[in-house]
Design a protein around this motif. Structure first.
Motif, PDB file in Angstrom:
ATOM      1  N   LEU A 181      41.539  35.415  32.139  1.00 12.23           N
ATOM      2  CA  LEU A 181      41.988  36.138  33.324  1.00 12.23           C
ATOM      3  C   LEU A 181      40.805  36.541  34.203  1.00 12.23           C
ATOM      4  O   LEU A 181      40.930  36.579  35.433  1.00 12.23           O
ATOM      5  N   GLN A 182      39.663  36.817  33.601  1.00 12.69           N
ATOM      6  CA  GLN A 182      38.472  37.128  34.385  1.00 12.69           C
ATOM      7  C   GLN A 182      38.016  35.907  35.182  1.00 12.69           C
ATOM      8  O   GLN A 182      37.589  36.024  36.329  1.00 12.69           O
ATOM      9  N   THR A 199      46.727  30.132  32.436  1.00 14.26           N
ATOM     10  CA  THR A 199      46.192  31.433  32.837  1.00 14.26           C
ATOM     11  C   THR A 199      47.009  32.097  33.937  1.00 14.26           C
ATOM     12  O   THR A 199      47.136  33.322  33.982  1.00 14.26           O
ATOM     13  N   GLU A 259      49.611  34.721  32.782  1.00 14.34           N
ATOM     14  CA  GLU A 259      49.116  36.075  32.527  1.00 14.34           C
ATOM     15  C   GLU A 259      48.792  36.786  33.847  1.00 14.34           C
ATOM     16  O   GLU A 259      49.035  37.994  33.992  1.00 14.34           O
ATOM     17  N   ALA A 260      48.272  36.025  34.817  1.00 10.80           N
ATOM     18  CA  ALA A 260      47.953  36.609  36.119  1.00 10.80           C
ATOM     19  C   ALA A 260      49.208  37.153  36.798  1.00 10.80           C
ATOM     20  O   ALA A 260      49.187  38.234  37.399  1.00 10.80           O
ATOM     21  N   TYR A 288      40.029  33.553  36.205  1.00  8.10           N
ATOM     22  CA  TYR A 288      41.042  33.415  37.257  1.00  8.10           C
ATOM     23  C   TYR A 288      40.714  34.328  38.435  1.00  8.10           C
ATOM     24  O   TYR A 288      40.728  33.898  39.600  1.00  8.10           O
ATOM     25  N   MET A 289      40.396  35.574  38.146  1.00  7.73           N
ATOM     26  CA  MET A 289      40.091  36.535  39.204  1.00  7.73           C
ATOM     27  C   MET A 289      38.829  36.125  39.967  1.00  7.73           C
ATOM     28  O   MET A 289      38.754  36.286  41.187  1.00  7.73           O
ATOM     29  N   ILE A 343      45.967  43.528  39.186  1.00  7.79           N
ATOM     30  CA  ILE A 343      44.770  42.821  39.643  1.00  7.79           C
ATOM     31  C   ILE A 343      44.829  42.510  41.140  1.00  7.79           C
ATOM     32  O   ILE A 343      43.925  41.892  41.685  1.00  7.79           O
ATOM     33  N   LYS A 377      50.364  40.413  35.298  1.00  3.90           N
ATOM     34  CA  LYS A 377      49.501  41.551  35.635  1.00  3.90           C
ATOM     35  C   LYS A 377      49.145  41.568  37.120  1.00  3.90           C
ATOM     36  O   LYS A 377      48.188  42.229  37.520  1.00  3.90           O
ATOM     37  N   TYR A 378      49.934  40.874  37.920  1.00  2.75           N
ATOM     38  CA  TYR A 378      49.602  40.676  39.326  1.00  2.75           C
ATOM     39  C   TYR A 378      49.414  41.994  40.073  1.00  2.75           C
ATOM     40  O   TYR A 378      48.516  42.135  40.910  1.00  2.75           O
TER      41      TYR A 378
END
Length: 347
Positions: free
Chosen positions: A106-107, A142, A145-146, A109-110, A153, A149-150
């Motif tokens: 996820l990191q 990924t 999960e994004a 992805y961000m 984040i 938690k959209y």
């Protein structure tokens, strides 16, 4: 003001462009931005070329430290950047090193989404050159999960959000999008995101990720792509009780209210972008997916990737396998595992 610099090839400068391709108002309409269809004019907008501080914050044209000294002088960038000039290749090397240091997907992805928001050309350069490594980062798995938690984040909005609050004025909402020459729209209502269920408005990660693949793998220019989320609420109690949830806090609309909103959207899309715009339905629940495909399949250019895309790829694989094992489809028995729509398309 809206920037319409023509997308550049590597090594090409904005200084090399003809004024006819960068300024509107009685000159060449390079991308057809002054028309929705070949015979239907729309009101032309006023355009200007971004420069200075604004240029550095325009992800479509920002090149960061890759701006040459000549470009920095011409576009009022002197003093706004460190004096060094770094090539795109070196920028790519540095960013890949940084992304690989993250241990959590996820990191990564961000980090990629942040890059897309500040330097679009470098984002696609990374994705194209490292597709096997970064495809699972910007899309499945990924992106699932994004989406979950959209809200937590969420930093800058991506795509266009159309909710029940916009009923009756969706055409106006579409006109708020800065690009005029849209060729592909990926739209979801967030009810069946991957195998994760109803994620409501937070399903936006899917259209954004899917269209990144349209560009990186299909060559469609980013400015021609529009991610859309239709927010009609969610039945996910966890999201409704989440203080960081970014969508409507109500149960999901159904029946006439739902289909009226979708119909207004589909009509507005054709009116604003013309008959040739492709609308891809993405991650709709079964009971709506087949209904929408049947309803608009004869009036619009549409397809549903979960139904038609999956089925076509599976069928292509089976047909290719026949070359190795022999026979025809009727000679073999096939096992379908899971509850995806592909089985409906076959049977």
């Amino acid at each position: 003001m809206e920037s319409i610099l023509k997308p550049l090839r590597d090594g090409e400068s904005v200084l090399d462009l003809s004024p006819r391709s960068t300024v509107s108002g009685g000159v060449e309409d390079v991308y057809g931005e002054d028309r929705a269809t070949e015979d239907q004019l729309v009101t032309p907008w006023t355009f200007s070329v971004a420069s200075g501080y604004s240029l550095l914050r325009d992800p479509q044209y920002n090149k960061g430290l890759a701006f040459t000294e000549k470009e920095r002088d011409a576009h009022y960038l002197c003093g706004l950047l460190p004096p060094t000039v770094i090539t795109q290749q070196l920028q790519e090397k540095k960013l890949m090193k940084s992304i690989r240091e993250y241990q959590v997907p996820l990191q990564k992805y961000m980090a990629m989404m942040d890059l897309q928001e500040r330097n679009e050309r470098l984002f696609y350069k990374l994705l194209i050159d490292n597709v096997e490594e970064l495809l699972p980062v910007v899309y499945t798995p990924t992106v699932g999960e994004a989406c979950q938690k959209y809200g937590s984040i969420f930093r800058r909005p991506q795509g266009l959000y159309i909710s029940l609050k916009e009923k009756g004025k969706i055409l106006e909402v579409l006109k708020n999008w800065p690009e005029r020459s849209i060729q592909v729209i990926v739209v979801t209502d967030g009810e069946r995101i991957l195998g994760l269920g109803d994620l409501g408005c937070q399903g936006m990660g899917i259209p954004v990720g899917k269209l990144a693949l349209y560009t990186a793998l299909g060559g469609v220019r980013p400015s021609a792509c529009l991610p859309v989320t239709i927010d009609v609420g969610t039945n996910n109690e966890k999201l409704l009780n989440d203080e960081f949830y970014i969508g409507l806090r109500q149960k999901r609309a159904t029946g006439k209210e739902y289909y009226d909103l979708l119909h207004e959207f589909m009509c507005a899309v054709k009116q604003n972008y013309g008959e040739k715009v492709l609308v891809q339905f993405e991650d709709f629940a079964n009971h709506n997916a087949f209904e929408l495909l049947a309803k608009y399949g004869t009036t619009h250019l549409v397809f549903n990737d979960d139904i038609q895309g999956t089925a076509s790829v599976v069928l292509a694989g089976v047909v290719a396998a026949l070359k190795l094992i022999g026979g025809i489809l009727a000679d073999h028995t096939f096992l379908f595992l899971g509850a995806g729509e592909v089985k409906h398309q076959f049977f």
